[in-house]
Structure formats: structure tokens, C-alpha cells
Design an enzyme around this catalytic site. Sequence first.
Site: not given
Lengths: 246, 248
Positions: A60, A139, A152, A154, A156
Site C-alpha cells: 500500500v 488505534s 505509530y 502520529a 494513527k
Amino acid sequence: MSPIALITGAGGGIGGAVAHRMAAAGITVIVADFDHGAAEKVRGAIASAGGKADALSVDVTQAREVKAVVTDVEKRFGRIDVLANIAGGSFYTKRIEEFTWAEWKEVIDVNLKGTFLMCREVAPVMQKQKSGRILNTASNYGVTGSALRTPYSAAKAGIIAFTKTLAQELAPDGILVNTVAPGPTDTPRVMGKESPEARKQRWSQIPMGRTGQPEDLAEAFYFLTTPESNWITGQTFHVNGGLVTP
Amino acid sequence: MRLQGKVAVVTGGAQGIGRAIALGLGHEGAKIVVADLQAEKAKNVVDELQALGTEGHPVEVNVANESSVKRLANATFDRFGRVDILVNDAGVYLKSLIVEMSEELWDRTINVNLGGNFLCSRAFIPSMRKQKSGRIISIASGIAHYGAKEFAPYAASKAAIIGFVKALAREVGADGITVNAICPGAANTAMPRTHRTEEELMARLRSNPLGHVLEPEDFVGPILFLASDAASYITGQAINVNCGSYMI
């Protein structure tokens, strides 16, 4: 006619459960994953349970690859009713001064950029249809932050704001965009890294008194594809047993 | 029929969103206690529930009155023997500028909207704890998040409901009880009509990203989801059902 759902990260714990749940409801699911073997395995399991599924591999983070995959899916299936962006992960737990630029970009790209690229390609398909549901995955860390997971958290948080923005842009076309925010969930990836003590500690903090299962998440994702959620857009659904109540 | 054999209490169930919820839960097979200050209207909803093929029971209640809520609980257990779902919908929507506001208007809004949540939840939780399952769903409002001029106690009470829901969720989760709020966007009900002209209201109702006028029935789907087993791991949350008019 069976609706079509394209699900990224569908070879993993949560993505796989979402694919199974949607297939059980009669949706044709396209199981997309970076790992083609994992996608194929989920496709096979859905097919043997009597569901309709297809498998493909996609990175992706690669714009050209995403475009090619979406073009191919539209060509073969004629439409895309649901896009669930579940591909993602935190990958590293370490202090910010130990993060390399490459690692930072890797986490941001898989979670946030991947969501952007998938939405950018799928949104025009849904705009033509004048209908569609986009489900992103955040999250609880996107709201609370999490020490040792700066990129992670940041990414989310970024997905939550991206979702709100896209929801506003696509509302005139009848397309709903929402985020599901899982709390800690018993996926093979999480459980593989977790000691029994850490698991017990995690369990003890959850008001519902049990750890989250991929199926708990799958129900929320599925709900957001049904007519019962027709008037919900731009929102974040926290599924975490009450651990985080923002 | 997702709620066959379940018993639900819906406060404010005689009209508007509460009535739609009572009928929506009844449609899925639940037996409904229609609890409302307006006894006659509650009876009408019970008639509608019977027409749907389920049972209803009307109870006149003032949710801000301790003994009245106790009678509601007794009436529920006498008639149906249990409670699985409590929907706290009863509320008042009273208008005044803060500088002109009477203490009475303030107290009434807080006591009914917020106090009613406390009294009703407290009355039904012991039974839910015993059966190790239950669903409490409180109807808050988008106004909890964005405020509304001339409706300070309403905004305060609805924001407080969200705080209450989060705290209660943490207290009762271990007994299998989930507690969540729904925050409806402005809807086509009698409530906002008391303070607006029809033109003002319709313009306001339509001004959301989806351009849809929310009807009371539009909140039923999310309530059914929260009341079902599918949402057993969702608790302490405030779910916005508002056509994207506010995103949080």
C-alpha cells in the site's frame, strides 16, 4: 448482487477477521495483503466456509502498485462498495532518539500514506457509484499516544484527522468514511511478542475484564458497512473494552 | 429478531427519539417498558408495540425523583422479571440566556437529564450484575461537544452524561455490562420545535455534510448495534450519529 469489499491487511489477525465477518454477511471480499501467501490462506478459509473471496498482494506504500490493483479490481468486479484499510503496524518499540529516518518513514508510510493512496484510488470509483463505505484503522494510541511508538501514534492520529477530512469531501457523493480504533487485540502478531506477565497486566487494566479479540473489531467494521450506520460519518469507533474512553 | 427474550426499559419512550427506540427494540423482539412522564402517550406506544407482535408495559415516571424511579424498577421486575437493556433517553430542553436564567431552570435540566441517568442506572445495575450481562445506553447530544447558546444547562448535562457513562463503564465492565452514549445530531422531533420556527428548524436540520434531515428512526440502528452481542467489547464510548455535522 453481492457487494464488493476490498480489504487491505486482510491476511493478518484483524483484517482476516473482518474479511470473514463480511463474507459471512454475503459480501464478496477481496483479501489484499503485502504477503500473498497470507492473503491466499484467508481466501481459502472463506471459500471453504462458503463465502466469496479473492486474494491479491499489494504494497500500500507504492502509489503505482495501489493504482494498478484498484484498476484491476474495478475491471474484474465492476464496483467497490467497501474499502477497509487495515494494513498497518507499529513495527518498532524504541525511544525517539533511536529511530532512524528510514524506520520513521516506514511506519508513517504503511499506516498513513497507505491509507491515503488506497482512498485516492478507490474514492473515484465510489463517486461514480454515488455510494460507498471507507473504513480506516486507527488505534487508541492515536488519541492517547504511546511511549516508544512515536511514528505509530502520529500516523494513527493522522488517520483520524484524514478520515474526518475525507468524510467531508465525499459526503456529497453519499460516501461514508469512518475509523475503527482497536485497543490491544489478541492477534498472532501481538501475542507472539507478549510475555504471559505482560498479557496479564494488560488484561487487568481492561474494564470489560477480557482481552480484545479480532472478532470484536470485525463486528464494528461490519456494522459500519450496514444501512444501520447510514448517518454516521467522520467518526472514530473505539473498540477496546473500555480501556480508553476519549 | 436479535433481541428475542430480552427486556428493555426506555425512559422518555413516549415520543420522539425515545419512542422510535422503543419501537426499534420491540421490532427485534424485545419486551419494552415504556417509561415516561406522559402516561397517556406511553400507553399509545405500548399499543404500537403490541401491533408489532411484542409486549410493552407503560410506566409513568419522573426520572429525577428517587421514589418514582424505584417504582419504575419494581414495575419492570413485576411485569417482566428482568432487565437486559436500559436506554436513558428522558430529558428536557429548556431555553434561557445564562445571565437571565433561574436557578429552577438550571436545577430542573441537570436533575432530569443527568440525575435521571444516575437514578435509573443505579436502579437497574444490581439486577444486571446478578445476571452478568447488561446494556446501558444513554442519549447524550452533539450539543455536549459544540455547545448551544441559550442552552447552557442542556449542554452541561449532556456533556456530563458522557463523563458519567465513561465512569460507569469502568465500574460495571467486569460484570459484563457495557455503558455507552449516543450523541444524536439535531433531529426532526418535537423538542427543537418548541424554540424555533419551522423554516429555521428545517434549514438547520439540513445543514450537515450528508444533507439528510435526521429522523428519530435514524438512531435505532446504532442503538440496536450497541444493544447486541456484536458490541460486547465497546464500552465507555460516545457514538456520534449526526450525518457528519460534528466529528470527534
